[in-house]
Design a protein around this motif. Structure first.
Motif, mmCIF file in Angstrom:
data_model
loop_
_atom_site.group_PDB
_atom_site.id
_atom_site.type_symbol
_atom_site.label_atom_id
_atom_site.label_comp_id
_atom_site.label_asym_id
_atom_site.label_seq_id
_atom_site.Cartn_x
_atom_site.Cartn_y
_atom_site.Cartn_z
ATOM 1 N N THR A 1 -0.891 -8.477 -6.985
ATOM 2 C CA THR A 1 -0.013 -7.817 -6.031
ATOM 3 C C THR A 1 0.880 -6.795 -6.721
ATOM 4 O OG1 THR A 1 0.032 -9.928 -4.881
ATOM 5 C CG2 THR A 1 1.515 -8.229 -4.082
ATOM 6 N N VAL A 2 1.387 -7.152 -7.881
ATOM 7 C CA VAL A 2 2.246 -6.228 -8.617
ATOM 8 C C VAL A 2 1.477 -4.968 -8.977
ATOM 9 C CG1 VAL A 2 3.482 -5.899 -10.789
ATOM 10 C CG2 VAL A 2 3.805 -8.000 -9.492
ATOM 11 N N THR A 3 0.205 -5.135 -9.348
ATOM 12 C CA THR A 3 -0.637 -3.982 -9.660
ATOM 13 C C THR A 3 -0.762 -3.062 -8.460
ATOM 14 O OG1 THR A 3 -1.931 -5.243 -11.274
ATOM 15 C CG2 THR A 3 -2.958 -3.262 -10.363
ATOM 16 N N PHE A 4 -1.031 -3.665 -7.311
ATOM 17 C CA PHE A 4 -1.158 -2.857 -6.087
ATOM 18 C C PHE A 4 0.138 -2.106 -5.805
ATOM 19 C CE2 PHE A 4 -2.894 -1.717 -1.984
ATOM 20 C CZ PHE A 4 -1.769 -1.559 -1.202
ATOM 21 N N VAL A 5 1.254 -2.823 -5.813
ATOM 22 C CA VAL A 5 2.543 -2.213 -5.482
ATOM 23 C C VAL A 5 2.908 -1.115 -6.474
ATOM 24 C CG1 VAL A 5 5.019 -2.629 -5.298
ATOM 25 C CG2 VAL A 5 3.420 -4.235 -4.261
ATOM 26 N N PRO B 1 3.596 -5.878 3.841
ATOM 27 C CA PRO B 1 3.163 -7.159 3.278
ATOM 28 C C PRO B 1 3.067 -7.147 1.754
ATOM 29 C CG PRO B 1 1.815 -6.568 5.161
ATOM 30 C CD PRO B 1 2.691 -5.394 4.883
ATOM 31 N N ALA B 2 2.720 -6.000 1.187
ATOM 32 C CA ALA B 2 2.616 -5.928 -0.273
ATOM 33 C C ALA B 2 3.973 -6.141 -0.930
ATOM 34 C CB ALA B 2 2.029 -4.580 -0.692
ATOM 35 N N VAL B 3 5.003 -5.515 -0.365
ATOM 36 C CA VAL B 3 6.353 -5.670 -0.911
ATOM 37 C C VAL B 3 6.811 -7.129 -0.780
ATOM 38 C CG1 VAL B 3 8.777 -5.056 -0.548
ATOM 39 C CG2 VAL B 3 7.025 -3.276 -0.557
#
Lengths: 159, 154
Positions: B117-121, B105-107
């Motif tokens: 989200t970009v930070t997480f990925v 889901p993150a991608v």
């Protein structure tokens, strides 16, 4: 917005079908963390000893890259058809915690050799004791983390 | 070539499934993991749907001599439930419960390019690469000193 039971089941069936295609046609496990691992794998790094040749050795790792590209393409489809599906939600989590969460997921999925798709869907779907144990573990720890972070820590200001 | 094309289409269907099922929204995931609070059982239904389909395919695969477009099945043969597996799963699970994001889901969500989200990925990818390098170093060290490995095993 929470999905309707039908959407949850139907969406799940789509997820299962996609992973099933990868197994039936390509003979591979549809584990996203494994695919990301192949993507960033240092050159010359051997597969885990004792394991059959993984997606990194078959056709130069084109399949994991292709699946991941498909995920991105699917995301773009959502972005144009129904953007709220992929829109970010501010759950109140400070940015540094997102860095921490990402790091934990990155380390844990590599050391534990799988994630919700690899272990939770594929492994459990195959009846693998390894994956059942891993899935039970990450589900339990997920509940612990949610309780600690969202229930206790983030909610402390509301009391 | 066929394999990559099939994988690409499968990735799209997977992303569609994640969106339809609500799993691209971390709130739904956190709601499921919030067992001590207002529990949202949706993710359980998602798993039921996914497993119903996948288990059927897996049963076929168990009896099949080979996959449809590849020479052999590349599925894990190990059955060892060891500290590495459970420790890794525990760490992953904790991270999952913090942000409500796992890799898939993150991608998918990352295409919207939100900073969160970009930070997480980005963090996930850096950690993934670092762990791979650490594992490669350990594997190389292990091969260089088989004597130590044998001694350590006894």
């Amino acid at each position: 917005m929470s999905p309707t039971p039908l959407a949850a089941l139907g969406g799940g069936a789509l997820i299962g079908a996609a992973a099933a295609v990868v197994l039936v046609v390509n003979g591979q496990i549809a584990g996203v963390s494994g695919m990301l691992g192949v993507l960033v794998r240092p050159r010359g790094h051997a597969d885990r000893i004792g394991e059959p040749p993984s997606a990194s050795t078959v056709d130069g790792g084109a399949q994991p890259a292709a699946f991941l590209t498909g995920l991105v393409a699917g995301g773009l489809l959502w972005l144009f058809l129904r953007p709220e599906t992929v829109a970010s939600v501010d759950s109140g989590l400070p940015l540094p915690w997102l860095v921490l969460a990402g790091a934990l997921v990155g380390v844990g999925t590599q050391v534990g050799a799988g994630c919700t798709s690899g272990h939770g869907v594929c492994g459990v779907g195959r009846g693998s004791p390894r994956s059942i144990a891993a899935t039970a573990t990450f589900m339990a720890m997920g509940a612990v983390a949610t309780f600690l972070v969202h229930h206790l820590w983030l909610a402390r200001g509301a009391r | 070539m066929v394999g990559a094309a099939v994988a690409f289409v499968a990735g799209i269907i997977f992303a569609l499934g994640l969106g339809v099922s609500g799993m691209t929204d971390p709130r739904n995931v956190l709601g499921f993991l919030d067992v001590f609070g207002r529990w949202d059982p949706s993710l359980a239904l998602v798993m039921v749907g996914a497993l119903a389909v996948y288990a059927t395919a897996a049963r076929w695969a168990r009896g099949a001599p080979r996959p449809l477009a590849a020479l052999r099945f590349a599925v894990p043969r190990s059955n060892a439930i060891d500290a590495r597996l459970l420790g890794g799963a525990a760490v992953f699970g904790f991270g999952w419960g913090v942000a409500g994001y796992c890799p898939g889901p993150a991608v998918v969500d990352a295409v919207a390019l939100s900073p969160r989200t970009v930070t997480f990925v980005a963090s996930m990818l850096v950690a993934t690469a670092a762990t791979q390098r650490w594992q490669a170093r350990r594997a190389r060290a292990g091969r260089r000193s088989p004597q130590d490995a044998r001694t350590a095993a006894t």
